[in-house]
Scaffold this motif. Structure first.
Motif, mmCIF file in Angstrom:
data_model
loop_
_atom_site.group_PDB
_atom_site.id
_atom_site.type_symbol
_atom_site.label_atom_id
_atom_site.label_comp_id
_atom_site.label_asym_id
_atom_site.label_seq_id
_atom_site.Cartn_x
_atom_site.Cartn_y
_atom_site.Cartn_z
ATOM 1 N N CYS A 11 0.856 -1.189 0.000
ATOM 2 C CA CYS A 11 0.000 0.000 0.000
ATOM 3 C C CYS A 11 0.896 1.243 0.000
ATOM 4 C CB CYS A 11 -0.874 -0.030 1.247
ATOM 5 S SG CYS A 11 -1.821 1.471 1.455
ATOM 6 N N GLU A 13 0.206 4.102 0.893
ATOM 7 C CA GLU A 13 -0.076 4.931 2.071
ATOM 8 C C GLU A 13 0.660 4.407 3.296
ATOM 9 O OE1 GLU A 13 -1.650 7.704 1.917
ATOM 10 O OE2 GLU A 13 -2.248 7.405 -0.172
ATOM 11 N N CYS A 14 0.454 3.090 3.604
ATOM 12 C CA CYS A 14 1.004 2.577 4.867
ATOM 13 C C CYS A 14 2.042 1.480 4.665
ATOM 14 C CB CYS A 14 -0.133 2.088 5.760
ATOM 15 S SG CYS A 14 -0.966 0.648 5.076
ATOM 16 N N CYS A 38 -6.018 -2.594 0.818
ATOM 17 C CA CYS A 38 -5.115 -2.625 1.962
ATOM 18 C C CYS A 38 -5.946 -3.026 3.174
ATOM 19 C CB CYS A 38 -4.489 -1.248 2.153
ATOM 20 S SG CYS A 38 -3.535 -1.158 3.660
ATOM 21 N N CYS A 41 -5.424 0.242 6.033
ATOM 22 C CA CYS A 41 -6.030 1.580 5.878
ATOM 23 C C CYS A 41 -7.262 1.550 4.973
ATOM 24 C CB CYS A 41 -4.997 2.607 5.429
ATOM 25 S SG CYS A 41 -4.447 2.407 3.745
HETATM 26 ZN ZN LIG Z 1 -2.696 0.943 3.592
#
Ligand SMILES: [Zn+2]
Ligand SMILES: C[S@@+](CC[C@H](N)C(=O)[O-])C[C@H]1O[C@@H](n2cnc3c(N)ncnc32)[C@H](O)[C@@H]1O
Length: 330
Positions: A11, A13-14, A38, A41
């Motif tokens: 991911c 983002e994370c 994901c 998140c």
């Molecule tokens: Zn994520």
């Protein structure tokens, strides 16, 4: 995408692993339409046309999307029959031809001229581009089992860190909004001991830089819609071609042609007449259309490699400008 390649994605983002979401359409072993998600998140990422997508459909690289979909095979060695890309790749990277068992990341793959070289090394290759050029690459190289093609952003790479044996980024960095920041995204993707190879356009001194006429035209052309600029460039090249051929025979003729905004590869690359014209259309558009074109000096590139604490740093010159190589410290 092939399901066994899901493990190379994370991911953006994370950075946690992604799971398979909806599976709307499979073609053989390829998930063509569906989603990835994901678990942490809860972000969802579409898979369209067999390619996982981590960026908005419309972005600053749409000109590249147009250019590489119209010229999907123009610069592929398998199409030209001349190993220009193969030679450039091995000269710039100094990597061996057998990379069996390694996992390699290509950032900014365009239509896949380097992709088709690297998939033949025995490595598993992950090729990313910000634009819809990924669709051209998927058409040309998507059938290779050891290849995952992804539409993503160098600033939000959807991969685990400390992961790849090798990372390369050729012909790309100068076309990103912040070249230094783009470079900084690459070393963390390497496992300790992994190797990085990049190139970037060269910045010359003030007066020499002034003689590069594309920088006079770009303030106008890079603001034009790609679909308006492209036919104009094509018409210009095709109309000028007889003059281009004639000028080329004069002393400094090639230089003159480049000053006239014609990417003249006559005598440099052993391509047929019609391919030389196609390359001229493609590379003239490539000079004028990109939203960003930020050349760099070898000294700056050296500093970036040192800052990133890479070992065995080598800075040199290649056909695209400054070439840099280094190894991530263990
Ligand atoms: Zn994520
Ligand atoms: C001049 S093309 C080079 C493509 C290929 N490496 C080659 O040499 O044929 C530059 C590529 O960089 C990609 N690019 C620009 N910004 C990017 C970003 N933020 N993340 C990933 N790729 C990007 C463009 O979409 C484009 O395909």
């Amino acid at each position: 995408m092939r399901i066994e390649h899901l493990r190379h994605l994370a991911c953006p983002e994370c950075r946690l692993p992604l799971e398979l979401g909806r599976q709307d359409h499979w073609e053989g072993e390829h998930l063509m339409e569906g989603t990835l998600r994901c678990g942490k998140c809860r972000q969802e990422y579409p898979v369209r046309g067999g390619v996982p997508r981590f960026v908005p459909a419309d972005n600053y690289a749409s000109g590249f999307g147009l250019q590489w979909n119209r010229h999907a095979s123009t610069q592929l060695d398998s199409f030209t029959g001349v190993p220009l890309t193969t030679n450039r790749f091995y000269k710039d990277t100094q990597w061996p031809k057998d990379l069996t068992g390694q996992t390699i990341l290509e950032v900014g793959c365009g239509a896949g001229r380097f992709t088709e070289v690297v998939v033949q090394t025995g490595a598993t290759l992950v090729s990313l581009d910000y634009s819809t050029a990924v669709e051209a690459n998927f058409r040309s190289n998507g059938a290779r089992k050891n290849l995952l093609i992804v539409q993503g952003d160098i600033y939000r790479l959807p991969f685990p860190r400390d992961y790849f044996d090798r990372v390369f980024c050729l012909g790309v960095l100068q076309h990103t909004p912040d070249v230094h920041k783009s470079f900084q995204q690459l070393p963390p993707m390497l496992r300790p001991g992994g190797r990085l190879a990049i190139d970037v356009y060269r910045r010359f001194g003030f007066f020499k830089q002034l003689t590069i006429t594309k920088y006079w035209a770009r303030p106008f052309t890079c603001r034009m819609k790609p679909e308006v600029l492209y036919p104009r460039v094509e018409r210009y090249i095709r109309t000028m071609w007889p003059l281009t051929r004639w000028l080329h025979q004069l002393p400094y003729g090639r230089n003159l042609n480049w000053r006239l905004l014609i990417a003249d590869y006559q005598g440099l690359f052993p391509l047929s007449e019609s391919l030389l014209q196609d390359w001229a259309v493609l590379d003239t558009f490539d000079m004028l259309a990109p939203a960003f074109d930020e050349p760099q000096t070898p000294e700056t590139v050296q500093k970036w490699f040192e800052e990133a604490k890479l070992d065995q740093i080598e800075i040199g010159s290649g056909i695209n400008g400054v070439v840099g190589r280094g190894i991530r410290r263990n």
